[in-house]
Design a protein around this motif. Sequence first.
Motif, PDB file in Angstrom:
ATOM      1  N   TYR A 115       0.774  -1.183  -0.030  1.00  0.00           N
ATOM      2  CA  TYR A 115       0.060   0.043   0.125  1.00  0.00           C
ATOM      3  C   TYR A 115       1.174   1.327  -0.021  1.00  0.00           C
ATOM      4  O   TYR A 115       0.364   2.453   0.460  1.00  0.00           O
ATOM      5  CB  TYR A 115      -1.014   0.075   1.149  1.00  0.00           C
ATOM      6  N   GLN A 116       2.022   1.076  -0.963  1.00  0.00           N
ATOM      7  CA  GLN A 116       3.078   2.214  -0.779  1.00  0.00           C
ATOM      8  C   GLN A 116       2.782   3.204  -1.884  1.00  0.00           C
ATOM      9  O   GLN A 116       3.282   4.236  -2.084  1.00  0.00           O
ATOM     10  CB  GLN A 116       4.342   1.889  -0.449  1.00  0.00           C
ATOM     11  N   GLN A 117       2.206   2.588  -2.912  1.00  0.00           N
ATOM     12  CA  GLN A 117       1.913   3.425  -4.246  1.00  0.00           C
ATOM     13  C   GLN A 117       0.868   4.413  -4.091  1.00  0.00           C
ATOM     14  O   GLN A 117      -0.300   4.293  -3.472  1.00  0.00           O
ATOM     15  CB  GLN A 117       1.758   2.250  -5.326  1.00  0.00           C
ATOM     16  N   VAL A 118       0.997   5.325  -5.044  1.00  0.00           N
ATOM     17  CA  VAL A 118      -0.114   6.466  -5.255  1.00  0.00           C
ATOM     18  C   VAL A 118      -0.581   6.370  -6.590  1.00  0.00           C
ATOM     19  O   VAL A 118       0.001   6.221  -7.655  1.00  0.00           O
ATOM     20  CB  VAL A 118       0.582   7.726  -4.960  1.00  0.00           C
ATOM     21  N   GLU A 119      -1.983   6.374  -6.630  1.00  0.00           N
ATOM     22  CA  GLU A 119      -2.708   6.330  -8.094  1.00  0.00           C
ATOM     23  C   GLU A 119      -3.819   7.346  -7.901  1.00  0.00           C
ATOM     24  O   GLU A 119      -4.601   7.249  -7.138  1.00  0.00           O
ATOM     25  CB  GLU A 119      -3.123   4.898  -8.101  1.00  0.00           C
ATOM     26  N   ARG A 120      -3.474   8.258  -9.107  1.00  0.00           N
ATOM     27  CA  ARG A 120      -4.470   9.343  -9.258  1.00  0.00           C
ATOM     28  C   ARG A 120      -4.750  10.308  -7.900  1.00  0.00           C
ATOM     29  O   ARG A 120      -5.708  10.583  -7.552  1.00  0.00           O
ATOM     30  CB  ARG A 120      -5.765   9.023  -9.733  1.00  0.00           C
ATOM     31  N   GLY A 121      -3.581  10.631  -7.153  1.00  0.00           N
ATOM     32  CA  GLY A 121      -3.830  11.124  -5.934  1.00  0.00           C
ATOM     33  C   GLY A 121      -4.155  10.459  -4.780  1.00  0.00           C
ATOM     34  O   GLY A 121      -4.179  11.113  -3.779  1.00  0.00           O
ATOM     35  N   HIS A 122      -4.199   8.957  -4.847  1.00  0.00           N
ATOM     36  CA  HIS A 122      -4.785   8.382  -3.723  1.00  0.00           C
ATOM     37  C   HIS A 122      -3.655   7.234  -3.409  1.00  0.00           C
ATOM     38  O   HIS A 122      -3.541   6.645  -4.263  1.00  0.00           O
ATOM     39  CB  HIS A 122      -6.052   7.791  -3.776  1.00  0.00           C
ATOM     40  N   ARG A 123      -3.135   7.201  -2.048  1.00  0.00           N
ATOM     41  CA  ARG A 123      -2.601   5.974  -1.589  1.00  0.00           C
ATOM     42  C   ARG A 123      -3.537   4.664  -1.940  1.00  0.00           C
ATOM     43  O   ARG A 123      -4.817   4.751  -1.354  1.00  0.00           O
ATOM     44  CB  ARG A 123      -2.258   5.935  -0.514  1.00  0.00           C
ATOM     45  N   VAL A 124      -3.226   3.463  -2.302  1.00  0.00           N
ATOM     46  CA  VAL A 124      -3.795   2.686  -2.720  1.00  0.00           C
ATOM     47  C   VAL A 124      -3.444   1.177  -2.374  1.00  0.00           C
ATOM     48  O   VAL A 124      -1.904   1.143  -2.026  1.00  0.00           O
ATOM     49  CB  VAL A 124      -4.011   2.396  -4.340  1.00  0.00           C
ATOM     50  N   LEU A 125      -4.190   0.342  -2.019  1.00  0.00           N
ATOM     51  CA  LEU A 125      -3.640  -0.995  -1.445  1.00  0.00           C
ATOM     52  C   LEU A 125      -3.877  -2.048  -2.809  1.00  0.00           C
ATOM     53  O   LEU A 125      -4.928  -2.097  -3.361  1.00  0.00           O
ATOM     54  CB  LEU A 125      -4.653  -1.510  -0.401  1.00  0.00           C
ATOM     55  N   ARG A 126      -2.788  -2.520  -3.086  1.00  0.00           N
ATOM     56  CA  ARG A 126      -2.996  -3.554  -4.121  1.00  0.00           C
ATOM     57  C   ARG A 126      -2.873  -4.948  -3.697  1.00  0.00           C
ATOM     58  O   ARG A 126      -1.880  -5.391  -3.095  1.00  0.00           O
ATOM     59  CB  ARG A 126      -1.489  -3.326  -5.283  1.00  0.00           C
ATOM     60  N   MET A 127      -3.466  -5.725  -4.037  1.00  0.00           N
ATOM     61  CA  MET A 127      -3.669  -7.169  -3.599  1.00  0.00           C
ATOM     62  C   MET A 127      -4.340  -8.011  -4.726  1.00  0.00           C
ATOM     63  O   MET A 127      -4.888  -7.785  -5.545  1.00  0.00           O
ATOM     64  CB  MET A 127      -4.419  -7.064  -2.346  1.00  0.00           C
ATOM     65  N   ILE A 128      -4.178  -9.336  -4.270  1.00  0.00           N
ATOM     66  CA  ILE A 128      -4.874 -10.324  -5.135  1.00  0.00           C
ATOM     67  C   ILE A 128      -5.721 -11.023  -4.308  1.00  0.00           C
ATOM     68  O   ILE A 128      -5.725 -11.596  -3.185  1.00  0.00           O
ATOM     69  CB  ILE A 128      -3.848 -11.586  -5.453  1.00  0.00           C
ATOM     70  N   GLY A 129      -7.096 -10.726  -4.782  1.00  0.00           N
ATOM     71  CA  GLY A 129      -8.257 -11.211  -3.875  1.00  0.00           C
ATOM     72  C   GLY A 129      -8.728 -12.589  -4.199  1.00  0.00           C
ATOM     73  O   GLY A 129      -7.890 -13.554  -4.719  1.00  0.00           O
ATOM     74  N   LYS A 130     -10.079 -13.021  -3.823  1.00  0.00           N
ATOM     75  CA  LYS A 130     -10.431 -14.328  -3.927  1.00  0.00           C
ATOM     76  C   LYS A 130     -10.638 -14.752  -5.405  1.00  0.00           C
ATOM     77  O   LYS A 130     -10.715 -13.687  -6.439  1.00  0.00           O
ATOM     78  CB  LYS A 130     -11.994 -14.181  -3.549  1.00  0.00           C
ATOM     79  N   GLY A 131     -10.149 -15.982  -5.800  1.00  0.00           N
ATOM     80  CA  GLY A 131     -10.068 -16.583  -7.382  1.00  0.00           C
ATOM     81  C   GLY A 131      -9.149 -15.940  -7.893  1.00  0.00           C
ATOM     82  O   GLY A 131      -9.082 -16.088  -8.945  1.00  0.00           O
ATOM     83  N   GLY A 132      -7.999 -15.506  -7.296  1.00  0.00           N
ATOM     84  CA  GLY A 132      -6.818 -14.756  -7.837  1.00  0.00           C
ATOM     85  C   GLY A 132      -7.099 -13.412  -8.659  1.00  0.00           C
ATOM     86  O   GLY A 132      -6.310 -13.157  -9.427  1.00  0.00           O
ATOM     87  N   LYS A 133      -8.099 -12.865  -8.280  1.00  0.00           N
ATOM     88  CA  LYS A 133      -8.368 -11.474  -9.074  1.00  0.00           C
ATOM     89  C   LYS A 133      -7.649 -10.420  -8.259  1.00  0.00           C
ATOM     90  O   LYS A 133      -7.633 -10.154  -7.163  1.00  0.00           O
ATOM     91  CB  LYS A 133     -10.048 -11.365  -9.034  1.00  0.00           C
ATOM     92  N   PRO A 134      -6.736  -9.599  -9.135  1.00  0.00           N
ATOM     93  CA  PRO A 134      -6.306  -8.520  -8.654  1.00  0.00           C
ATOM     94  C   PRO A 134      -6.955  -7.262  -8.365  1.00  0.00           C
ATOM     95  O   PRO A 134      -8.143  -7.219  -8.903  1.00  0.00           O
ATOM     96  CB  PRO A 134      -5.349  -8.031  -9.856  1.00  0.00           C
TER      97      PRO A 134
END
Length: 252
Positions: A115-134
């Motif tokens: 969760y260290q990245q910034v996207e469109r002015g927002h800090r975001v959490l990037r993760m792989i969810g249920k079923g392998g969906k990003p």
Amino acid sequence: MLEDMRRPVLELFARYLEEERGNSPVTIAHHLSIVRGFYSFAEIDGYIQKSPATHLRMPRVYRDESRTLGLDRMELGNLIQTARASHVMDAALVTLMGMLGLRVSEACSVKIEDYQQVERGHRVLRMIGKGGKPATIPLPVPVLRALDAAAGDRMAGPLLLRRRSGEPMNRKAAALAVARLCKKAGIAKKISPHSLRHSYVTACLDAGVPLRDVQVAARHSDPRITARYDRARHNHDRHANHTVAAFLAGAA
């Protein structure tokens, strides 16, 4: 042999589960779904010509939608405040599930670097969810504060750690923490980690978030899953009994 199995034998197995073992319709449906899936893949992979479970009769399973709820707004707020006062790990755990709607396995898998990245002015959490969906999830300020407090001076590795051992938190440890915090908050409902995800979805709907946006936020693959929460939260408020009682008040 696989090719020797016939549907009547599977029907007898279903009756055995119901009459001899006394299993509930939900349990029977679960067992039969596994059987159907097994023979379906056996057919797909060419081990048998036709699955004997294709037309296997499944028990009817009914869902009480009024129970598809978690904590209400005040209860969830109380739990979040209790977690914040307890420990930074408790606060981060409850925040991830109650304010982002993460599943317990997803919450336990979050790493600090996720969760260290910034996207469109927002800090975001990037993760792989249920079923392998990003998934890319924007982090509101209160959420970010809770995560940063749990991370402390660490720059990488699992975010959630067990309070005593310092080892990465798992599903069991998360469940125990939620139970402990609910008791401390005076919440009498039987709440599991997944109940906090239910609470998040209900809070979204109560806050006026459109149903489609709630589906996206909760990462529900089927909009009917989200719709259950929308129906459930008003089941008692809009029940016909209230209208009938008011209608008969002057005559009874």
